[in-house]
Design a protein around this motif. Structure first.
Motif, PDB file in Angstrom:
ATOM      1  N   TYR A 111       0.978  -1.187   0.030  1.00 43.48           N
ATOM      2  CA  TYR A 111       0.025  -0.093   0.101  1.00 43.48           C
ATOM      3  C   TYR A 111       0.952   1.256  -0.032  1.00 43.48           C
ATOM      4  CZ  TYR A 111       1.122  -0.127   4.902  1.00 43.48           C
ATOM      5  OH  TYR A 111       1.795  -0.043   6.011  1.00 43.48           O
ATOM      6  N   THR A 112       0.316   2.154  -0.295  1.00 43.81           N
ATOM      7  CA  THR A 112       0.987   3.622  -0.269  1.00 43.81           C
ATOM      8  C   THR A 112       0.174   4.656   0.486  1.00 43.81           C
ATOM      9  OG1 THR A 112       1.515   3.142  -2.643  1.00 43.81           O
ATOM     10  CG2 THR A 112       1.834   5.494  -1.850  1.00 43.81           C
ATOM     11  N   THR A 113       1.070   5.146   1.554  1.00 40.08           N
ATOM     12  CA  THR A 113       0.579   6.262   2.495  1.00 40.08           C
ATOM     13  C   THR A 113       0.385   7.510   1.968  1.00 40.08           C
ATOM     14  OG1 THR A 113       2.820   6.805   3.423  1.00 40.08           O
ATOM     15  CG2 THR A 113       1.592   4.840   4.311  1.00 40.08           C
ATOM     16  N   GLU A 114      -0.319   8.284   2.500  1.00 41.07           N
ATOM     17  CA  GLU A 114      -0.527   9.913   2.183  1.00 41.07           C
ATOM     18  C   GLU A 114       0.777  10.478   2.461  1.00 41.07           C
ATOM     19  OE1 GLU A 114      -3.108  13.116   1.082  1.00 41.07           O
ATOM     20  OE2 GLU A 114      -3.240  11.075   1.136  1.00 41.07           O
ATOM     21  N   SER A 115       1.659  10.122   3.176  1.00 41.24           N
ATOM     22  CA  SER A 115       3.014  10.668   3.391  1.00 41.24           C
ATOM     23  C   SER A 115       3.924  10.240   2.240  1.00 41.24           C
ATOM     24  CB  SER A 115       3.750  10.350   4.750  1.00 41.24           C
ATOM     25  OG  SER A 115       2.988  10.812   5.813  1.00 41.24           O
ATOM     26  N   GLU A 116       3.794   9.294   1.709  1.00 43.77           N
ATOM     27  CA  GLU A 116       4.711   8.795   0.578  1.00 43.77           C
ATOM     28  C   GLU A 116       4.087   9.663  -0.744  1.00 43.77           C
ATOM     29  OE1 GLU A 116       5.790   4.005   1.020  1.00 43.77           O
ATOM     30  OE2 GLU A 116       3.778   4.700   0.771  1.00 43.77           O
ATOM     31  N   GLY A 117       2.824   9.831  -0.705  1.00 42.02           N
ATOM     32  CA  GLY A 117       2.391  10.847  -1.827  1.00 42.02           C
ATOM     33  C   GLY A 117       2.806  11.997  -1.765  1.00 42.02           C
ATOM     34  N   LYS A 118       2.893  12.540  -0.482  1.00 46.71           N
ATOM     35  CA  LYS A 118       3.544  13.937  -0.384  1.00 46.71           C
ATOM     36  C   LYS A 118       4.714  14.160  -0.701  1.00 46.71           C
ATOM     37  CE  LYS A 118       4.067  17.534   3.268  1.00 46.71           C
ATOM     38  NZ  LYS A 118       4.022  17.544   4.714  1.00 46.71           N
ATOM     39  N   PHE A 119       5.603  13.239  -0.159  1.00 48.55           N
ATOM     40  CA  PHE A 119       6.910  13.020  -0.617  1.00 48.55           C
ATOM     41  C   PHE A 119       7.257  13.125  -2.235  1.00 48.55           C
ATOM     42  CE2 PHE A 119      11.062  10.630  -1.141  1.00 48.55           C
ATOM     43  CZ  PHE A 119      12.143  11.557  -0.641  1.00 48.55           C
ATOM     44  N   ASN A 120       6.274  11.937  -2.792  1.00 47.09           N
ATOM     45  CA  ASN A 120       6.528  11.980  -4.080  1.00 47.09           C
ATOM     46  C   ASN A 120       6.180  13.413  -4.774  1.00 47.09           C
ATOM     47  OD1 ASN A 120       4.658  11.363  -6.802  1.00 47.09           O
ATOM     48  ND2 ASN A 120       6.563  10.059  -6.753  1.00 47.09           N
ATOM     49  N   TYR A 121       5.152  13.842  -4.362  1.00 45.21           N
ATOM     50  CA  TYR A 121       4.752  15.420  -4.838  1.00 45.21           C
ATOM     51  C   TYR A 121       6.016  16.143  -4.690  1.00 45.21           C
ATOM     52  CZ  TYR A 121       3.061  20.179  -4.327  1.00 45.21           C
ATOM     53  OH  TYR A 121       2.670  21.595  -4.353  1.00 45.21           O
ATOM     54  N   GLU A 122       6.693  16.498  -3.569  1.00 41.57           N
ATOM     55  CA  GLU A 122       7.775  17.445  -3.190  1.00 41.57           C
ATOM     56  C   GLU A 122       9.027  16.949  -4.135  1.00 41.57           C
ATOM     57  OE1 GLU A 122       8.015  17.093   1.048  1.00 41.57           O
ATOM     58  OE2 GLU A 122       6.462  18.330   1.483  1.00 41.57           O
ATOM     59  N   MET A 123       9.255  15.827  -4.513  1.00 36.38           N
ATOM     60  CA  MET A 123      10.386  15.435  -5.327  1.00 36.38           C
ATOM     61  C   MET A 123      10.278  16.219  -6.585  1.00 36.38           C
ATOM     62  SD  MET A 123      11.225  11.468  -4.670  1.00 36.38           S
ATOM     63  CE  MET A 123      12.424  11.462  -5.662  1.00 36.38           C
ATOM     64  N   GLY A 124       9.098  16.314  -7.127  1.00 35.82           N
ATOM     65  CA  GLY A 124       8.848  16.922  -8.500  1.00 35.82           C
ATOM     66  C   GLY A 124       8.657  18.646  -8.338  1.00 35.82           C
ATOM     67  N   ALA A 125       8.008  18.780  -7.224  1.00 35.41           N
ATOM     68  CA  ALA A 125       7.710  20.165  -7.055  1.00 35.41           C
ATOM     69  C   ALA A 125       8.808  21.250  -6.431  1.00 35.41           C
ATOM     70  CB  ALA A 125       6.289  20.602  -6.424  1.00 35.41           C
ATOM     71  N   ASN A 126       9.438  20.927  -5.426  1.00 39.35           N
ATOM     72  CA  ASN A 126      10.487  21.371  -4.874  1.00 39.35           C
ATOM     73  C   ASN A 126      11.608  21.645  -5.846  1.00 39.35           C
ATOM     74  OD1 ASN A 126       8.840  21.478  -2.488  1.00 39.35           O
ATOM     75  ND2 ASN A 126      10.433  19.969  -1.332  1.00 39.35           N
ATOM     76  N   LYS A 127      12.158  22.969  -5.845  1.00 39.40           N
ATOM     77  CA  LYS A 127      13.138  23.064  -6.750  1.00 39.40           C
ATOM     78  C   LYS A 127      14.510  23.858  -5.958  1.00 39.40           C
ATOM     79  CE  LYS A 127       9.906  23.990 -10.353  1.00 39.40           C
ATOM     80  NZ  LYS A 127       9.540  24.921 -11.438  1.00 39.40           N
ATOM     81  N   VAL A 128      15.673  23.454  -6.493  1.00 38.36           N
ATOM     82  CA  VAL A 128      16.789  24.145  -6.115  1.00 38.36           C
ATOM     83  C   VAL A 128      17.577  24.853  -7.329  1.00 38.36           C
ATOM     84  CG1 VAL A 128      18.157  21.961  -5.998  1.00 38.36           C
ATOM     85  CG2 VAL A 128      18.749  23.677  -4.303  1.00 38.36           C
ATOM     86  N   SER A 129      18.427  25.968  -6.841  1.00 38.85           N
ATOM     87  CA  SER A 129      19.183  26.295  -7.869  1.00 38.85           C
ATOM     88  C   SER A 129      20.552  26.349  -6.946  1.00 38.85           C
ATOM     89  CB  SER A 129      18.745  27.847  -8.192  1.00 38.85           C
ATOM     90  OG  SER A 129      17.606  27.728  -9.016  1.00 38.85           O
ATOM     91  N   PHE A 130      21.423  26.048  -7.927  1.00 34.44           N
ATOM     92  CA  PHE A 130      22.921  25.991  -7.197  1.00 34.44           C
ATOM     93  C   PHE A 130      24.169  26.255  -8.189  1.00 34.44           C
ATOM     94  CE2 PHE A 130      21.520  21.529  -7.850  1.00 34.44           C
ATOM     95  CZ  PHE A 130      22.661  21.038  -8.763  1.00 34.44           C
ATOM     96  N   ALA A 131      25.218  26.789  -7.494  1.00 36.79           N
ATOM     97  CA  ALA A 131      26.543  26.710  -8.441  1.00 36.79           C
ATOM     98  C   ALA A 131      27.420  25.647  -7.843  1.00 36.79           C
ATOM     99  CB  ALA A 131      27.063  28.152  -8.119  1.00 36.79           C
TER     100      ALA A 131
END
Length: 699
Positions: free
Chosen positions: A172-192
């Motif tokens: 099964y897949t939890t809501e927390s796993e769904g949230k983490f999956n969402y954040e992996m694609g939506a959180n962004k980082v810029s770096f040198a």
């Protein structure tokens, strides 16, 4: 009884990917000597549960007789895999206390079309009637054992279906796993970052030893797990025709062209025998003088020997060509005339309907609907011939649709009669509609080929008795000398070539480029065959193979040379990483870039879901993950990535807004994890104590 026979042939019930088909009969040759002196009566064990050799051989025999055309070794592999699967799963069933009743078993039996759809077991409404099914076996007690075997299979299948359902329910897949999956694609980082790429250091500058590869494998033994192996080098002495043998055959074939004079003892006079050029009975001449009997068929140019095709095809009737070499034969051929349209090429669009034997119907339709559609397509093709290709792609129920309906070339009577008659009775370009048992065909005749009938005398080019004796003598001498001398030196002294060593496992059949040589593999794993052992084998259609066991590996790991292509690059990169890290000193990216002779680069709005760095670098998840973990304007330590060593400085991290629900992400993860159930059996095998003694029983 014919119906029951059909059920017997096809009623092995399959459970997903694990094929719990059970078989039983006796192998003739392999088991005439019982267990071949093996002290064990068991062919193996699974978690302490022994598998009796006698039961095992019966099942192997049944597979061999099943019509699949498999060898005894392949049959033993299939049965062994089944035994392991059944033992491991049955143990799991017992642990869970799984039980199935008559209804479960009947449901599984009904899934077999030869039972569930058998007219003998159907009621007036065409439905399976359990009473009729039971009555049949009650009235035929001699078939009771057959039913018992089928019920055993069905019981296992029914339990597996329950077990499979339980496993799926446990994934099964939890809501927390769904949230983490969402954040992996939506959180962004810029770096040198500064990159010290592995490609900047030559592979030749870092060396990896066999000992280092072995150490790496020992750290992850399961990943490099392997059965016991033997490395075998060998010398091949071919039993083939010598130059003198070839010339002798050529001379003999040449002599058949012209007539010959022989003394007739009965008449006391010389008789003149006609040669191939002048004989009046060509067929009798061929059958009397050729190693290949006369073939009356007409042959298209494309099917003639490639080198001589033009000359053979253009022979005038009665004209002779040769000698010429075709494969392993010296040949002379005489033309017996040509014939038009021996082969034809056509394309078709098949419109099938319910009841036809066509497995890939695009849609359900009645015969009348199929005819109407076929007539519509015929009208379209007639009005626009160029539309045939696309209509075949989009409308045909035949597998040839992917080729635009093209069936290639075929001979007379290769197709069903209505199809064949249309193609061979019409000219190139003709389009029409015919009906066969497969449905309605819109046919387009695209080409035809003429053919030539040849009478060919073919004499095989093979080693003479003297040549074969010479090869045997040489092979025997080599075997005797190599038994107690250096294998390679003996080969060199006799101007023979030692072939590269072949690594084999106990149950392998193939032996390198020589193909199926099970006898050699068996010998290598016999208890009395030690490292350095030498033996000669006569191999049909090849010659003599003198084999030597170069090395025995019972470490449980794959050979180092087999692991090297994968492991070497990993270890080289680790060594390159240490070199690069030593250079990456400095309090700023600019200083580090100067020290390494590179430049500072930028990465903008990168996500963990797609951690790709531009400039041909590719995916670097560890680098991007570290960038996310850094505070703004903080510099990282050197990070060993996929393609190099990196130092990064976080410029900004943008976190995506929280959602009220992560249902879509949960659904996506559930779909991705649906196949996880297939990992259960491999996991059970990894943890099991499995002992395989098949090699001790000469499989």
């Amino acid at each position: 009884m014919a119906v029951l026979s059909k059920i017997r042939q096809h009623s092995a019930i399959m459970i997903g990917v694990i094929a719990l088909a059970l078989f039983s009969f006796i192998i003739q040759d392999l088991f005439s000597n019982g267990s071949f002196g093996s002290s064990s009566k068991d062919v193996g064990s699974i978690n302490g549960k022994d598998i009796s050799f006698e039961d095992f051989r019966i099942k192997v025999s049944n597979v061999e007789k099943s019509g699949q055309g498999v060898s005894s070794t392949e049959a033993s592999r299939q049965v062994w895999d089944q035994e392991v699967t059944i033992a491991l799963l049955s143990a799991e069933f017992d642990k869970l206390g799984l039980r199935v009743g008559e209804k479960h078993i009947i449901d599984v039996l009904k899934a077999d079309q030869n039972i569930g759809k058998n007219p003998m077991f159907l009621n007036g409404a065409g439905m399976f009637d359990i009473a009729k099914f039971k009555e049949y076996f009650k009235a035929n007690p001699e078939q009771a054992q057959f039913l018992k075997e089928r019920e055993k299979d069905a019981e296992l299948n029914a339990k597996f279906q329950i077990y499979n359902t339980l496993i799926k329910a446990g994934i099964y897949t939890t809501e927390s796993e769904g949230k983490f999956n969402y954040e992996m694609g939506a959180n962004k980082v810029s770096f040198a970052y500064v990159a010290g790429l592995f490609s900047t250091i030559k592979d030749s500058d870092v060396k990896v030893t066999d000992a280092e590869i072995l150490e790496f494998m020992k750290a992850s033994p399961k990943k490099f797990k392997s059965e016991e192996t033997r490395k075998i080098e060998y010398v091949l002495i071919e039993d083939k025709a010598s130059a003198a043998d070839v010339n002798e055959v050529k001379t003999k074939v040449n002599s058949l062209l012209s007539g010959s004079v022989v003394y007739n003892q009965a008449t006391g006079k010389n008789d003149t025998l006609a040669g191939f050029k002048n004989t009046k009975n060509v067929i009798e001449f061929v059958n009397s003088n050729s190693d290949v009997p006369y073939d009356s068929s007409y042959v298209a140019k494309k099917d003639l020997p490639a080198v001589d095709a033009d000359k053979l095809y253009n022979l005038a009737p009665g004209e002779v060509y040769g000698p010429y070499v075709f494969g392993k034969y010296y040949c002379i051929s005489k033309s017996l005339g040509r014939k038009a349209s021996v082969n034809a090429k056509a394309s078709h669009i098949l419109i099938s309907y319910e009841g036809t034997q066509v497995p890939a119907k695009r849609e359900k339709r009645t015969k009348e609907e199929a005819k109407t559609k076929a007539e519509e397509i015929l009208a379209q093709v007639t009005a626009n011939p160029d539309s045939f290709l696309m209509l075949a792609f989009t409308s045909s129920d035949d597998s040839s649709a992917q080729q635009g309906g093209d069936l290639g070339y075929f001979a007379q009577n290769a197709m069903v009669k209505p199809f064949n008659d249309f193609v061979f009775n019409n000219g190139i370009g003709k389009v029409g509609l015919v009906e066969t048992q497969f449905g309605y065909h819109i046919i387009k005749v695209t080409d035809k080929q003429d053919g030539i009938r040849l009478a060919t005398v073919a004499q095989k080019i093979e080693a003479s008795e003297a040549t074969s004796d010479k090869a045997f003598t040489q092979a025997t001498k080599f075997e005797m000398d190599a038994a107690d001398k250096d294998f390679n030196k003996v080969a060199k002294d006799m101007t023979l070539t030692v072939s590269p060593a072949v690594s084999v496992k106990a149950m392998d059949e193939n032996f390198g480029p020589l193909g199926n040589q099970r006898t050699i593999v068996r010998w290598a794993f016999e208890k009395d065959t030690k490292e350095g052992a030498v033996k000669r084998f006569e191999v049909a259609n090849i010659g003599h193979v003198i084999a030597k066991v170069k090395a025995i590996d019972n470490s449980g790991l794959i050979p180092v040379d087999q692991a090297r292509p994968y492991v070497e690059s990993i270890l080289k990169n680790k060594k390159k990483a240490e070199i690069l890290k030593a250079k990456m000193n400095g309090s700023s990216l600019e200083a580090i870039a100067k020290a390494t002779g590179t430049t500072v680069q930028q990465a903008t709005d990168v996500t963990l879901e797609n951690p790709v760095l531009t400039g041909g670098v590719g995916q670097e998840p560890k680098v991007v993950g570290n960038a996310f973990a850094l505070a703004a304007n903080k510099l990282s330590a050197p990070i060993e990535g996929v393609t190099g060593v990196y130092v990064v400085k976080n410029i900004s991290t943008v976190k995506a807004p929280a959602l009220k629900s992560y249902t879509d992400n949960v659904a996506k993860l559930k779909a991705q994890s649906a196949s996880e159930v297939n990992r259960v059996l491999p996991a059970l095998k990894d943890d099991a104590d499995i002992k395989d003694n098949r090699k001790d029983f000469n499989y």
